[in-house]
Design an enzyme around this catalytic site. Sequence first.
Site, mmCIF file in Angstrom:
data_model
loop_
_atom_site.group_PDB
_atom_site.id
_atom_site.type_symbol
_atom_site.label_atom_id
_atom_site.label_comp_id
_atom_site.label_asym_id
_atom_site.label_seq_id
_atom_site.Cartn_x
_atom_site.Cartn_y
_atom_site.Cartn_z
ATOM 1 N N GLN A 127 0.849 -1.191 0.000
ATOM 2 C CA GLN A 127 0.000 0.000 0.000
ATOM 3 C C GLN A 127 0.880 1.234 0.000
ATOM 4 O O GLN A 127 1.607 1.467 0.959
ATOM 5 C CB GLN A 127 -0.887 -0.052 1.251
ATOM 6 C CG GLN A 127 -1.802 1.132 1.454
ATOM 7 C CD GLN A 127 -2.399 1.130 2.856
ATOM 8 O OE1 GLN A 127 -1.864 0.511 3.774
ATOM 9 N NE2 GLN A 127 -3.508 1.828 3.039
ATOM 10 N N GLY A 128 0.808 2.019 -1.053
ATOM 11 C CA GLY A 128 1.603 3.239 -1.149
ATOM 12 C C GLY A 128 0.731 4.453 -0.891
ATOM 13 O O GLY A 128 0.326 5.154 -1.823
ATOM 14 N N SER A 170 1.056 6.526 2.569
ATOM 15 C CA SER A 170 1.767 7.520 3.377
ATOM 16 C C SER A 170 2.993 8.076 2.657
ATOM 17 O O SER A 170 3.650 7.384 1.882
ATOM 18 C CB SER A 170 2.239 6.894 4.689
ATOM 19 O OG SER A 170 1.175 6.272 5.346
ATOM 20 N N SER A 210 4.472 -1.356 4.084
ATOM 21 C CA SER A 210 4.701 -2.726 4.545
ATOM 22 C C SER A 210 4.736 -3.680 3.355
ATOM 23 O O SER A 210 3.948 -3.534 2.424
ATOM 24 C CB SER A 210 3.580 -3.166 5.488
ATOM 25 O OG SER A 210 3.414 -2.232 6.516
ATOM 26 N N GLU A 267 -9.465 -1.605 5.605
ATOM 27 C CA GLU A 267 -8.271 -1.762 6.426
ATOM 28 C C GLU A 267 -8.642 -1.777 7.906
ATOM 29 O O GLU A 267 -8.077 -2.504 8.699
ATOM 30 C CB GLU A 267 -7.299 -0.596 6.150
ATOM 31 C CG GLU A 267 -6.004 -0.697 6.936
ATOM 32 C CD GLU A 267 -4.954 0.313 6.484
ATOM 33 O OE1 GLU A 267 -5.320 1.327 5.887
ATOM 34 O OE2 GLU A 267 -3.764 0.071 6.737
ATOM 35 N N GLU A 274 -5.594 8.206 17.635
ATOM 36 C CA GLU A 274 -6.183 9.547 17.736
ATOM 37 C C GLU A 274 -7.115 9.804 16.547
ATOM 38 O O GLU A 274 -8.228 10.306 16.699
ATOM 39 C CB GLU A 274 -5.077 10.614 17.767
ATOM 40 C CG GLU A 274 -4.230 10.609 19.036
ATOM 41 C CD GLU A 274 -3.247 9.441 19.127
ATOM 42 O OE1 GLU A 274 -2.839 8.905 18.080
ATOM 43 O OE2 GLU A 274 -2.896 9.057 20.259
HETATM 44 C C1 LIG Z 1 4.030 -0.743 11.339
HETATM 45 C C2 LIG Z 1 3.527 0.256 10.360
HETATM 46 C C3 LIG Z 1 3.141 -0.159 9.108
HETATM 47 C C4 LIG Z 1 2.676 0.750 8.171
HETATM 48 N N1 LIG Z 1 2.338 0.307 6.926
HETATM 49 C C5 LIG Z 1 1.943 1.221 5.993
HETATM 50 C C6 LIG Z 1 1.682 0.805 4.659
HETATM 51 O O1 LIG Z 1 1.770 -0.393 4.331
HETATM 52 N N2 LIG Z 1 1.323 1.716 3.761
HETATM 53 C C7 LIG Z 1 1.190 3.034 4.081
HETATM 54 O O2 LIG Z 1 0.827 3.829 3.225
HETATM 55 N N3 LIG Z 1 1.432 3.477 5.347
HETATM 56 C C8 LIG Z 1 1.816 2.593 6.288
HETATM 57 N N4 LIG Z 1 2.106 3.037 7.556
HETATM 58 C C9 LIG Z 1 2.035 4.447 7.850
HETATM 59 C C10 LIG Z 1 0.877 4.891 8.743
HETATM 60 O O3 LIG Z 1 -0.333 4.828 8.038
HETATM 61 C C11 LIG Z 1 1.192 6.295 9.258
HETATM 62 O O4 LIG Z 1 2.324 6.207 10.074
HETATM 63 C C12 LIG Z 1 0.047 6.906 10.034
HETATM 64 O O5 LIG Z 1 -1.046 7.196 9.193
HETATM 65 C C13 LIG Z 1 0.458 8.158 10.783
HETATM 66 O O6 LIG Z 1 1.092 9.061 9.961
HETATM 67 P P1 LIG Z 1 2.487 9.722 10.391
HETATM 68 O O7 LIG Z 1 3.398 8.617 10.719
HETATM 69 O O8 LIG Z 1 2.871 10.669 9.365
HETATM 70 O O9 LIG Z 1 2.153 10.476 11.731
HETATM 71 P P2 LIG Z 1 1.429 11.917 11.851
HETATM 72 O O10 LIG Z 1 0.209 11.949 11.022
HETATM 73 O O11 LIG Z 1 2.426 12.984 11.669
HETATM 74 O O12 LIG Z 1 1.004 11.841 13.372
HETATM 75 C C14 LIG Z 1 1.861 12.142 14.463
HETATM 76 C C15 LIG Z 1 1.017 12.199 15.728
HETATM 77 O O13 LIG Z 1 0.041 13.243 15.622
HETATM 78 C C16 LIG Z 1 -1.257 12.740 15.813
HETATM 79 N N5 LIG Z 1 -2.206 13.464 14.965
HETATM 80 C C17 LIG Z 1 -2.095 13.747 13.652
HETATM 81 N N6 LIG Z 1 -3.184 14.378 13.211
HETATM 82 C C18 LIG Z 1 -4.017 14.492 14.261
HETATM 83 C C19 LIG Z 1 -5.324 15.011 14.441
HETATM 84 N N7 LIG Z 1 -6.020 15.561 13.451
HETATM 85 N N8 LIG Z 1 -5.862 14.926 15.669
HETATM 86 C C20 LIG Z 1 -5.191 14.353 16.698
HETATM 87 N N9 LIG Z 1 -3.973 13.853 16.586
HETATM 88 C C21 LIG Z 1 -3.395 13.906 15.375
HETATM 89 C C22 LIG Z 1 -1.153 11.278 15.444
HETATM 90 O O14 LIG Z 1 -2.192 10.518 16.053
HETATM 91 C C23 LIG Z 1 0.224 10.911 15.950
HETATM 92 O O15 LIG Z 1 0.147 10.608 17.301
HETATM 93 C C24 LIG Z 1 2.567 2.126 8.507
HETATM 94 C C25 LIG Z 1 2.938 2.533 9.785
HETATM 95 C C26 LIG Z 1 3.428 1.629 10.706
HETATM 96 C C27 LIG Z 1 3.813 2.104 12.070
#
Ligand SMILES: Cc1cc2nc3c(=O)[nH]c(=O)nc-3n(C[C@H](O)[C@H](O)[C@H](O)COP(=O)(O)OP(=O)(O)OC[C@H]3O[C@@H](n4cnc5c(N)ncnc54)[C@H](O)[C@@H]3O)c2cc1C
Lengths: 388, 366
Positions: free
Chosen positions: A127-128, A130, A162, A245, A371
Amino acid sequence: MDFRDTPEEAAFRKELRGWIEAHLPEGWRGRNPTPGGLEVDAAREWSKRLHEAGYAGLTWPLEYGGQGAPYTYQAIFLEEMARAEAPEHIGVIGLGMAGPTIMVHGTEEQKRAHLHKTLSGEEVWCQGFSEPGSGSDLASLRTKAEDAGDHYIVNGQKVWSSYAHIADMCILVVRTDASVPKHKGITYLLVDMRSAGIDVRPLVQITGDPEFNEIFFTDVAVPKSNVVGEVNEGWGVAMTTLLHERGTLGFALTARLEVAVAKLIALVKERGADADPIVRDRVAQQWMELQALKLTNYRALTTLMKTGIPGPEGSIAKLHWSESNQRLTKLALDVLGPHAQLDGDDGVWGGYWQHQQLRSRGNTIEAGTSEILRNIIAERVLGLPRSR
Amino acid sequence: MDFAFTDEQEMLRHQARSFLATEFPAERIAELSFSEAGWDESSWRTMAELGWTGLSIPEEHGGAGMSFLDESVLFEELGYALYPGPYLSTVALTLPAFADAPDLLASVAAGTATATVAIAEPGGPSSLEDAGGVRTEALRAGRGWSVTGTKELVCDLATAGHVVMVARSEEGVGMWSVAPPVSSRRVTSTMDRSRRLGRLVLEEEPARLLVGPEHLEPVLRQMRSRGLAALALEAVGIAQKAFELARDYSKERKQFDKAIGAYQAISHQVSNIYIDMELARSLAYWAAWCVAEEDPRAPTAAAAAKALASEAAVAACERSIQIHGGVGFTWEHVLHRYYKRAQWISSFEGGVSAQRAVVASSLLDA
Ligand SMILES: Cc1cc2nc3c(=O)[nH]c(=O)nc-3n(C[C@H](O)[C@H](O)[C@H](O)COP(=O)(O)OP(=O)(O)OC[C@H]3O[C@@H](n4cnc5c(N)ncnc54)[C@H](O)[C@@H]3O)c2cc1C
């Protein structure tokens, strides 16, 4: 209300149980297709066997390689697989997200090209979604696709993807129009991971495993026939993916928790902690949470089968599973006492619990942070005002 | 596998919801909580006419011959309305003791009798689980029996027509029914004024043998499972009300020019109430089904459901009070009544840790 299997369901369960006993190779029990678990080739082989026996994509239509069975059969399938600690199908993303999305929004050609192969394990998906600058706020994504006649040229970077290192295909969301509001210029593509210009670089997680990756796209050509839904209407398509998902996948996650609770009970007994009243109390709580989660999934399923729309209860699945799993794995380490620090070959159970506990921290981040999921429940299920 | 209530059960729920909303709005509940009797006695007749008191009583004894699953719809709705009356004590707790007493079953179905069970004793046992430790004595008196002893924490004691005494005779522990005089009953000051507990002192009170020692175990088990499952369902109703109040208030109330529900510190708490409530609801319905089907898992299911649902209900009320700010802390507001009922449910037959101990035992001592 009736929690017993119907005679048909009971027959299916019995047959499945027998099949798993007969076909699950020694040494594969308890090993999921993850780094350090079942190797990719073995996992593909297992997935192929599941498919040939008719157990992959039970609820998918017959014409696309499924069985057209009611959702209860899928629930039984997951229960029995968990009970036997059989490895999961390799296509976690394919079965849980890409497939269901293609079924709803894909063209006939796309369905024929991918659904069957997804079930047989021939096509593993990643899944692309993020990007470095776009996580929770997915719609702000910047990877762009430019129109080049019969195809698009994709440039940009995805992250945390992933299984990208073993994937054959990718569900990719890209920006096709930067001049309109952010949700309106997104397109949903199916991308062959072997295309020229794709560079996958593994990222090591806190467990030490390289389970997710960065994907760099440099002038990657994607045929227009690989657009899912309409151009610039990819946001709605992506929502379908995310719904699955967090919903459909919720069932599989609950099945994993069922395995974890059984293992926890075994550990507590093995370590002689079953006389400790505090441990007993916490084990009971974990079991209760598991039952409640499982039953809540069934309730959502009943609503789905009656009305065709999943019940709002389904929104709880991933959120509660992730938090419950974190508490469970921490309890296991607590039970290990000072030995909790020893991992790998020196650890109890070969470091199983140390790995599980660390991995569980990702559960509340992946597939929508807790969150974000609480926002979604508040705003979309309960109708509270938007926080943004 | 089917998790839905039948159309008839949904109709019953609908009937209960509208009857209770009309007859027992919040003001009426508040008013009754100050009254001497603590409830509206005439409501019992009406509920019997609606068929509620005899739902699971066999047809040959004047009931509707339905099951605990049908009753469970009512337990939830009665909790939601905070109905003050002996439905829990009569229907959930006492009926198993009446199984071989057709006259008593018939009077419950007809709405001419209410009943409760007296288990706990000062310094002695406090739940059905340790009924074996009772010291109240049952003695043969001519062709009948008499009972002597002190009981406490008796649910709805003031209004119960029949009190089922868990007592000890020479042959062992059993259950006897008495109709104690008013002078022997004292209503103890109870945090939840809509469900008061009482203390009973009996001296050679004439009694009727209901359950002999040889039949005690299954009756105790049934009472406990029915009671705990009913309380779990009631707790779900309580949580539902606290949830609705929190949800609605967070949309209405404005501070800093915004509805407070736009702040995540508030909205996430509302989400948490909802999540815990839905999880507890699933477990409570399953427990109800197990009880109705006499599934061997019923005792564990009921204990688990009571623990999870009472915790969810208490937390729902606490979060809801917090979300309401000052007004949520007033005697005027309805929330504290729900909060006290939630805590009543939590304490009855032992708190969450006592229930989890039952669950743990089924998981670890097998
Ligand atoms: C093990 C793992 C596997 C993954 N696999 C994939 C994958 O296969 N494909 C893919 O595309 N992505 C994948 N991801 C990415 C995942 O979807 C993102 O990490 C996630 O959506 C959070 O985005 P971020 O890391 O940019 O954090 P951010 O969005 O920057 O968040 C940082 C913090 O701020 C909080 N926050 C952000 N916005 C708000 C809001 N509006 N209100 C309250 N709090 C908020 C969040 O809850 C978090 O605590 C994976 C992540 C992990 C850890």
